[in-house]
Design an enzyme around this catalytic site. Sequence first.
Site, PDB file in Angstrom:
ATOM      1  N   ALA A 126      15.060  -0.654  22.153  1.00  0.00           N
ATOM      2  CA  ALA A 126      15.947  -0.541  21.042  1.00  0.00           C
ATOM      3  C   ALA A 126      15.797   1.051  20.398  1.00  0.00           C
ATOM      4  O   ALA A 126      16.502   1.772  20.131  1.00  0.00           O
ATOM      5  CB  ALA A 126      15.904  -1.530  20.007  1.00  0.00           C
ATOM      6  N   HIS A 139      44.366 -12.261  15.100  1.00  0.00           N
ATOM      7  CA  HIS A 139      44.722 -11.471  15.959  1.00  0.00           C
ATOM      8  C   HIS A 139      45.497 -10.218  15.054  1.00  0.00           C
ATOM      9  O   HIS A 139      46.175 -10.664  14.061  1.00  0.00           O
ATOM     10  CB  HIS A 139      45.776 -11.827  17.008  1.00  0.00           C
ATOM     11  CG  HIS A 139      46.663 -10.736  17.578  1.00  0.00           C
ATOM     12  ND1 HIS A 139      46.126 -10.015  18.673  1.00  0.00           N
ATOM     13  CD2 HIS A 139      47.888 -10.252  17.613  1.00  0.00           C
ATOM     14  CE1 HIS A 139      46.842  -9.413  19.354  1.00  0.00           C
ATOM     15  NE2 HIS A 139      47.786  -9.207  18.360  1.00  0.00           N
ATOM     16  N   ALA A 154       8.301   6.084  22.486  1.00  0.00           N
ATOM     17  CA  ALA A 154       8.937   4.753  21.998  1.00  0.00           C
ATOM     18  C   ALA A 154       8.477   3.586  23.051  1.00  0.00           C
ATOM     19  O   ALA A 154       9.116   3.123  23.737  1.00  0.00           O
ATOM     20  CB  ALA A 154      10.223   4.899  21.542  1.00  0.00           C
ATOM     21  N   SER A 212      12.803   2.958  26.780  1.00  0.00           N
ATOM     22  CA  SER A 212      14.188   2.774  26.776  1.00  0.00           C
ATOM     23  C   SER A 212      14.601   1.462  26.237  1.00  0.00           C
ATOM     24  O   SER A 212      15.520   1.022  26.264  1.00  0.00           O
ATOM     25  CB  SER A 212      14.949   2.997  28.063  1.00  0.00           C
ATOM     26  OG  SER A 212      14.660   1.877  28.704  1.00  0.00           O
ATOM     27  N   ARG A 260       0.940  -1.104  -0.034  1.00  0.00           N
ATOM     28  CA  ARG A 260       0.088   0.125  -0.077  1.00  0.00           C
ATOM     29  C   ARG A 260       0.872   1.357  -0.019  1.00  0.00           C
ATOM     30  O   ARG A 260       0.371   2.347  -0.181  1.00  0.00           O
ATOM     31  CB  ARG A 260      -0.942  -0.062   1.384  1.00  0.00           C
ATOM     32  CG  ARG A 260      -0.235  -0.008   2.490  1.00  0.00           C
ATOM     33  CD  ARG A 260      -1.197   0.125   3.749  1.00  0.00           C
ATOM     34  NE  ARG A 260      -0.703   0.193   4.969  1.00  0.00           N
ATOM     35  CZ  ARG A 260      -1.232   0.130   6.033  1.00  0.00           C
ATOM     36  NH1 ARG A 260      -2.576   0.127   6.231  1.00  0.00           N
ATOM     37  NH2 ARG A 260      -0.433   0.191   7.278  1.00  0.00           N
TER      38      ARG A 260
END
Length: 472
Positions: free
Chosen positions: A190, A451, A276, A188, A38
């Site tokens: 993501a 490493h 949020a 709080s 849509r």
Amino acid sequence: MADAKNQFDLIVVGSGPGGYATAIRASQLGMKTAIVERAELGGICLNWGCIPTKALLRTSEVFHMMENAEKYGLGKVKPVAHIEKIVERSRGVSKQMANGVAFLMKKNKITVIEGTASLKAGKPAPSVVVKDGKGEGTYTAKHVIMATGARARSIPQAGLVPDGDRIWSYREALVPKEVPKKLLVIGSGAIGIEFASFYNTLGSETTVIEALDRILPVEDADISNFVDKSLTKQGMKLIKSAQVQGLEKGKNSVTASVKLKDGKIEKITADVVIVAVGIVGNVENTGLEEVGAKIDRTHVTVDGFGRTGVPGLYAIGDLTGPPWLAHKATHEGIVCVEKIAGQNPHEFKTNNIAGCTYCHPQVASVGMTEAVAKEKGHKVKVGRFPFLGNGKAVALGEPDGIIKTVFDEKTGELLGAHMAGAEVTELIQGFVIARQAELTEAEIMETIFPHPTLSEMMHESTLDAYGRAIHI
């Protein structure tokens, strides 16, 4: 007799990461496939979620690096955030990815139907009625997969309803006209923490309100606490165990009434509030309930192969509940369509899905937290390794971080892995593979890690769980 051009083997409703990947896999398996959308191809993720937020957050990372140029032996830099250019870049990235989806649809000979879809009872599967778009009409298929996604939750009784002006959802937060001087983020998880991190880095005086007793509450407590200290050090104010009772809009500000842990009410005024506070599934006006699909708290109930119990009807992705993650939707859809095609995929499970949060520092995890593992009766061995003990992290100028691993003491099973620090959203996949392959601590300890790399800390964290860490 229905028009043959409106008949398909499979119709997918929704073109987010779950929908478009499912349609591609169906085409690969030889199905005549259509996808209904849509709005923009790519769905919320590509256009208003995962991708544009990462573009914004990359800008804030570069901003942070420029502010700290002297630490790398470079001349002092005072960066200036041109928000219109930042937003322009973010939207450009989204457009590029959405255009990529359009190319993939064409490449895989998938019919794209523009419009809003709803279901109507039918056999062998519900038919799909499309309105309000170029693709208006009725379409039939042997199988229909609903991938309509989810949207931000609002709480009208507390005034937590985005208005596009001073009260923002993620959409408004992605395209600001200016960087607010004072910002209040409610939630709080993501999404909340990512936007808080972005705006705080660019100079907003940022406050975050969390109803639970710690930020990023789904993460392991050690990781939540680490990130809490890091964000606080960056100047962010984090208020936990607090409830927003209401919002009062002024001409150029919003004032929140916040009930604190001790019961006192604190008034917090900001230029902008970002809401949020969770996710709800897009089930309204879809016809799902009318054709017999079960809805539980705005999400469709399905089995491990996406089957709704209604013949020929399936659902995947955010529509079916947590975790609300693009990669979950993609895998769920592929499992679903492969089962439809008569293949034998593994039943979909959520225990090996990594979660990633792209704040600074980044956060990533997979599997059980230490607390959950203990609740489930496991006797655990826990390893921890700090970024400060890793040569690559120190060389990068990123010595703040931690990797934590949780093993079953009896079997050596990797129960969970949890990280905070530079690039952990990339590192986590190593532990995802370890869990998927059912590796024990022995195989991980015997693996040679290159490493100097950040990945060496994954090795050290595993070694630490068994008292064998080398560099701490």
